[in-house]
Write a protein that holds these residues in place. Structure first.
Motif, short mmCIF file in Angstrom:
data_model
loop_
_atom_site.label_atom_id
_atom_site.label_comp_id
_atom_site.label_asym_id
_atom_site.label_seq_id
_atom_site.Cartn_x
_atom_site.Cartn_y
_atom_site.Cartn_z
N VAL A 76 47.44 13.80 -11.76
CA VAL A 76 48.39 12.93 -12.47
C VAL A 76 47.86 11.49 -12.47
O VAL A 76 47.87 10.81 -13.50
N LEU A 77 47.38 11.03 -11.32
CA LEU A 77 46.86 9.67 -11.23
C LEU A 77 45.55 9.53 -12.02
O LEU A 77 45.30 8.49 -12.64
N MET A 78 44.71 10.56 -11.99
CA MET A 78 43.46 10.50 -12.75
C MET A 78 43.73 10.41 -14.25
O MET A 78 43.08 9.63 -14.96
N VAL A 79 44.69 11.18 -14.73
CA VAL A 79 45.04 11.15 -16.15
C VAL A 79 45.75 9.84 -16.49
O VAL A 79 45.53 9.26 -17.55
N ALA A 80 46.57 9.34 -15.57
CA ALA A 80 47.32 8.10 -15.83
C ALA A 80 46.40 6.89 -15.96
O ALA A 80 46.75 5.91 -16.62
N MET A 81 45.23 6.93 -15.36
CA MET A 81 44.29 5.81 -15.44
C MET A 81 43.44 5.82 -16.71
O MET A 81 42.80 4.82 -17.04
N GLN A 82 43.41 6.93 -17.43
CA GLN A 82 42.57 7.03 -18.63
C GLN A 82 42.95 6.03 -19.73
O GLN A 82 42.05 5.47 -20.37
N PRO A 83 44.24 5.76 -19.98
CA PRO A 83 44.56 4.74 -20.99
C PRO A 83 43.99 3.36 -20.65
O PRO A 83 43.64 2.59 -21.55
N VAL A 84 43.88 3.05 -19.36
CA VAL A 84 43.28 1.77 -18.96
C VAL A 84 41.80 1.75 -19.38
O VAL A 84 41.30 0.74 -19.91
N SER A 85 41.11 2.86 -19.18
CA SER A 85 39.71 2.97 -19.58
C SER A 85 39.57 2.85 -21.10
O SER A 85 38.68 2.14 -21.59
N LEU A 86 40.44 3.52 -21.84
CA LEU A 86 40.40 3.44 -23.30
C LEU A 86 40.70 2.03 -23.79
O LEU A 86 40.06 1.54 -24.73
N ALA A 87 41.65 1.37 -23.16
CA ALA A 87 41.99 0.00 -23.56
C ALA A 87 40.81 -0.95 -23.29
O ALA A 87 40.52 -1.83 -24.12
#
Length: 183
Positions: free
Chosen positions: A56-67
């Motif tokens: 859940v935390l790994m997936v939740a951080m992906q939008p930060v990477s995309l941004a």
């Protein structure tokens, strides 16, 4: 494309036609590294909050990477043709009327280090992106502007210079012609 005199914005002003547009995207492998770093940060957050599942935390951080990737890739080079003539726009921050340009040259990747190093005039306008190899060197001829030239990252500098419609100076070997205010 529509004629510049026929298309207008909401204020009734003519909208210039886009002659050339280039987005300076970061390389694909940077996106992959960003996703891996975001997953690592998600894992580290799991160590601090063990009650939340790791995935859940790994997936939740992906939008930060995309941004972050989108923010780095926001740079756009545009050449427009309007009633006042052609203009060169960089990322909405700087624009150059082509009436101030005397000549230009495409600087290959192999000459980038020299152009950005010892040959660089401190008064030059530089828009450089490290992930883009070639450059376009645009020499100005404007008595009111102390800037001798613009040095701009572009993946397709020859197309950019063709869109600008300015004379292209020959390049000597792999080195750009040095210009200084004294010349």
């Amino acid at each position: 494309m529509s004629n510049a005199s026929q298309s207008t914005d909401t204020g009734g002003r003519p909208v210039p036609d886009v002659v050339y547009s280039e987005r300076l995207w970061i390389p694909l492998w940077w996106w992959l590294i960003g996703a891996a770093v975001a997953a690592l940060i998600g894992y580290e957050l799991h160590l601090a909050f063990p009650s939340v599942p790791t995935w859940v935390l790994m997936v939740a951080m992906q939008p930060v990477s995309l941004a972050a990737g989108a923010w780095l890739s926001r740079s756009r080079l545009t050449v427009t043709a309007g009633p006042a003539g052609r203009e060169f726009h960089i990322a909405g921050r700087a624009h150059l009327p082509l009436s101030a340009v005397s000549r230009a040259v495409a600087v290959p990747r192999s000459a980038k280090r020299a152009a950005m190093g010892r040959q660089l005039d401190p008064a030059a306008f530089v828009f450089q992106r490290p992930w883009v190899g070639p450059l376009a060197l645009i020499v100005l001829d404007d008595a009111d502007d102390p800037t001798p030239y613009w040095l701009v990252s572009s993946r397709r500098p020859h197309r950019l210079l063709d869109a600008l419609g300015v004379p292209q100076a020959p390049i000597e070997g792999d080195r750009p012609a040095h210009t200084s205010p004294a010349e």
